[in-house]
Every structure is written in structure tokens, then in C-alpha cells.
Design a protein around this motif. Structure first.
Motif, PDB file in Angstrom:
ATOM      1  N   LYS A   1      36.623  46.796  45.713  1.00  0.00           N
ATOM      2  CA  LYS A   1      37.196  45.468  45.945  1.00  0.00           C
ATOM      3  C   LYS A   1      36.152  44.375  45.743  1.00  0.00           C
ATOM      4  CE  LYS A   1      39.367  42.812  49.692  1.00  0.00           C
ATOM      5  NZ  LYS A   1      39.805  42.880  51.108  1.00  0.00           N
ATOM      6  N   ILE A   2      34.978  44.552  46.341  1.00  0.00           N
ATOM      7  CA  ILE A   2      33.927  43.544  46.225  1.00  0.00           C
ATOM      8  C   ILE A   2      33.437  43.452  44.790  1.00  0.00           C
ATOM      9  CG2 ILE A   2      31.610  42.880  46.981  1.00  0.00           C
ATOM     10  CD1 ILE A   2      32.192  44.251  49.634  1.00  0.00           C
ATOM     11  N   ARG A   3      33.297  44.580  44.115  1.00  0.00           N
ATOM     12  CA  ARG A   3      32.827  44.577  42.737  1.00  0.00           C
ATOM     13  C   ARG A   3      33.847  43.925  41.808  1.00  0.00           C
ATOM     14  NH1 ARG A   3      28.354  48.261  42.087  1.00  0.00           N
ATOM     15  NH2 ARG A   3      28.932  48.832  39.960  1.00  0.00           N
ATOM     16  N   HIS A   4      35.133  44.118  42.102  1.00  0.00           N
ATOM     17  CA  HIS A   4      36.169  43.437  41.323  1.00  0.00           C
ATOM     18  C   HIS A   4      36.061  41.926  41.492  1.00  0.00           C
ATOM     19  CE1 HIS A   4      39.976  42.362  39.533  1.00  0.00           C
ATOM     20  NE2 HIS A   4      40.334  41.780  40.663  1.00  0.00           N
ATOM     21  N   LEU A   5      35.857  41.483  42.732  1.00  0.00           N
ATOM     22  CA  LEU A   5      35.685  40.052  42.975  1.00  0.00           C
ATOM     23  C   LEU A   5      34.466  39.514  42.234  1.00  0.00           C
ATOM     24  CD1 LEU A   5      36.387  39.841  46.809  1.00  0.00           C
ATOM     25  CD2 LEU A   5      37.733  38.746  45.018  1.00  0.00           C
ATOM     26  N   ALA A   6      33.356  40.260  42.303  1.00  0.00           N
ATOM     27  CA  ALA A   6      32.123  39.822  41.654  1.00  0.00           C
ATOM     28  C   ALA A   6      32.313  39.682  40.152  1.00  0.00           C
ATOM     29  CB  ALA A   6      31.001  40.807  41.948  1.00  0.00           C
ATOM     30  N   ARG A   7      33.205  40.478  39.590  1.00  0.00           N
ATOM     31  CA  ARG A   7      33.475  40.423  38.157  1.00  0.00           C
ATOM     32  C   ARG A   7      34.494  39.338  37.810  1.00  0.00           C
ATOM     33  NH1 ARG A   7      35.446  45.059  37.919  1.00  0.00           N
ATOM     34  NH2 ARG A   7      33.467  46.135  37.665  1.00  0.00           N
TER      35      ARG A   7
ATOM     36  N   GLY B   1      24.185  43.008  49.288  1.00  0.00           N
ATOM     37  CA  GLY B   1      24.009  44.440  49.201  1.00  0.00           C
ATOM     38  C   GLY B   1      25.296  45.235  49.111  1.00  0.00           C
ATOM     39  N   ALA B   2      26.364  44.803  49.749  1.00  0.00           N
ATOM     40  CA  ALA B   2      27.623  45.552  49.725  1.00  0.00           C
ATOM     41  C   ALA B   2      28.132  45.745  48.301  1.00  0.00           C
ATOM     42  CB  ALA B   2      28.663  44.846  50.580  1.00  0.00           C
ATOM     43  N   MET B   3      27.858  44.784  47.447  1.00  0.00           N
ATOM     44  CA  MET B   3      28.312  44.811  46.057  1.00  0.00           C
ATOM     45  C   MET B   3      27.651  45.926  45.255  1.00  0.00           C
ATOM     46  SD  MET B   3      27.658  41.667  43.418  1.00  0.00           S
ATOM     47  CE  MET B   3      25.882  41.752  43.780  1.00  0.00           C
ATOM     48  N   THR B   4      26.525  46.453  45.713  1.00  0.00           N
ATOM     49  CA  THR B   4      25.746  47.422  44.941  1.00  0.00           C
ATOM     50  C   THR B   4      26.265  48.849  45.054  1.00  0.00           C
ATOM     51  OG1 THR B   4      24.146  47.855  46.716  1.00  0.00           O
ATOM     52  CG2 THR B   4      23.695  45.976  45.252  1.00  0.00           C
ATOM     53  N   TYR B   5      27.226  49.091  45.937  1.00  0.00           N
ATOM     54  CA  TYR B   5      27.766  50.440  46.107  1.00  0.00           C
ATOM     55  C   TYR B   5      28.918  50.673  45.134  1.00  0.00           C
ATOM     56  CZ  TYR B   5      25.016  50.757  50.376  1.00  0.00           C
ATOM     57  OH  TYR B   5      23.974  50.792  51.270  1.00  0.00           O
TER      58      TYR B   5
END
Length: 266
Positions: free
Chosen positions: A184-190, A175-179
Motif C-alpha cells: 500500500k505504501i509503495r503504491h502511494l509512493a509511486r 523506512g516503512a516504504m522500504t519493505y
């Protein structure tokens, strides 16, 4: 089929509608839910839930924020539970270190963490790791004990993520990735290879953005979380779902008996 690699199904928040929530997850396409224990007193509850609900799998461990409620003999109880339920326990977890809360006994955390890593190594089980504000210290110990598993709710640096991957770990995103502001988390996910990512909810905690910070998270939300991951990576959602499911099966081989491959219609 999706796999929720981390869901606290035994939480009090689910007491009034647990069966309906599990059914909603199954209908949404979440076919396996991994339920980690956090303290000796809920080992039995997690075991019973895994036996009662289809697609639920148990992990057993002592969480770093519950070490103040634990005694060394609880480690013997954990070993006994694993021995008696060897075919059903898919991981040792949730275990790890949490240095977010100041003055929480680090020495005591490290004792329970290392003792549980020894059990994981002895029983050849993967681990579900809690790594809040403690990534380097956790990495140090998993290198020492040579275990594999999932770094749950990962929020470290790209370099730290790469170190986990080198050690054979998968990284949990939820869920943290959805904000939008979780840059930082979204960069990692990408940036990370999809082969390193597994999906999780941590329900009832870490609700996704559409539920709000006070919302109750639950495993049926994993479908939309997978869609967000696909959007972040600019990839096909079906491919993301298929690969993250396979990643979970690879790192948690005990799930194989619960997995039903999709039917191919010729």
C-alpha cells in the motif's frame, strides 16, 4: 542536500552517540534534521539540541499518545516557547490523533489537537501531523483550522492522500516504504506526484528493511531511503533528492536559514 523532516533526536536511544550520529548524517548528505517535541517535558531538550547541533531545527508540540501526561497549562507553555523562539520554531508538532490503541482517550486527544491547531494558525506555522488510524478525523480538523504542513508517516488511502494534497500538505515517507511487502505504501509512493512527497526517518523508530524491525533508525539512512523511493518511481535518484528537499523547504519555510544550496562548478 537531503532534509530529514522528522527525527526524534532527543530520544534516549541516542544518548551515548548523538554527536557522532549527527556528524554521520551531515557527512552522508543529510544537511537538515527536523526534531519534533512530543510533550512539555522535552521542549527544553529539543530546543537545546537544535541550538547545539548544526543543521538541526526544532518543532514543538504535544503528541497524541502523550496527552495523558499533559495538562491544559502545557498549552500555555507551548505558546510561550513559540513566542520566545519564534525565529527558531519551524513547525507545531508532533501533533495529531492516534486511534490505533483501543480505549486511549479520544476526547482528550482531540482537545489537545484542536488547541494546538489554533496555535499553529495564530503563529502562522505549519504542523507535523501524527495520523495513525485517524486520517479522516485529522483531515476534518485541518480543514476547519486551515493550516498546512506534513502528514507524517502517511499510510492512508490514495483518496485521503489527495485530500491532504488539496489542502496544501506534503506527505512523509520513510523506512516503512522500504519493505517489499508494504504494498500500500509503495503504491502511494509511486502514484503520488513527487511534488507532494517529503522524506523522513522518524528515528529511532520505523527502521528501514536493511536494519530489521529491531534496528535503530538514524538520519544518515535517509540517503538509502531516497534511493528506494527513486527505484519505486523509476526516476533518477538525484532528481528525487532535489525535489523532496525543495518540497520540505516549501512546506517548512523556517528551514531556509539552515539551507545551503549545492555549489555549481562552472
Amino acid at each position: 542536500m537531503l532534509i530529514d523532516t522528522h527525527c526524534h533526536l532527543d530520544a534516549l536511544e541516542f544518548d551515548h552517540d548523538r554527536a557522532e550520529m549527527v556528524q554521520a548524517a551531515l557527512q552522508a548528505g543529510v544537511g537538515i534534521i527536523v526534531v519534533p517535541a512530543v510533550v512539555r517535558s522535552n521542549f527544553a531538550a529539543v530546543r537545546e539540541l537544535a541550538a547545539r547541533y548544526p543543521g538541526c531545527a526544532m518543532a514543538l508540540g504535544i503528541h497524541p499518545l502523550f496527552v495523558d501526561q499533559s495538562q491544559p497549562q502545557d498549552l500555555d507553555a507551548l505558546a510561550g516557547e513559540i513566542t520566545r523562539n519564534r525565529d527558531e520554531v519551524v513547525a507545531v508538532g508532533e501533533i495529531g490523533l492516534d486511534f490505533f490503541i483501543e480505549h486511549y482517550d479520544r476526547e482528550r486527544q482531540e482537545f489537545y489537537f484542536t488547541e494546538q491547531l489554533k496555535l499553529a494558525r495564530e503563529y502562522e506555522l505549519p504542523v507535523l501531523l501524527h495520523v495513525r488510524r485517524s486520517v479522516d478525523q485529522v483531515l476534518k480538523q485541518v480543514r476547519r483550522f486551515k493550516v498546512r504542513g506534513i502528514a507524517h508517516a502517511f499510510n492512508g488511502s490514495l483518496q485521503q492522500a489527495q485530500e491532504f494534497i488539496k489542502l496544501g500538505f506534503k506527505l512523509g515517507f520513510g523506512g516503512a516504504m522500504t519493505y517489499d511487502r508494504a504494498l500500500k505504501i509503495r503504491h502511494l509512493a509511486r502514484a503520488l506526484p513527487l511534488e507532494a512527497i517529503v522524506l523522513e526517518t522518524d528515528a529511532p523508530d520505523i527502521p528501514p528493511s536493511w536494519l530489521g524491525h529491531r534496528g535503530r533508525n538514524q538520519p544518515d539512512q535517509l540517503v538509502r531511503i531516497a534511493q528506494v523511493l527513486a527505484e519505486i518511481r523509476h526516476e533518477d535518484v538525484e532528481s528525487v533528492m532535489e525535489k523532496t528537499t525543495q518540497n520540505a523547504l516549501d512546506i517548512l519555510p523556517g528551514l531556509a536559514s539552515l539551507y545551503t544550496p549545492p555549489q555549481v562548478i562552472l
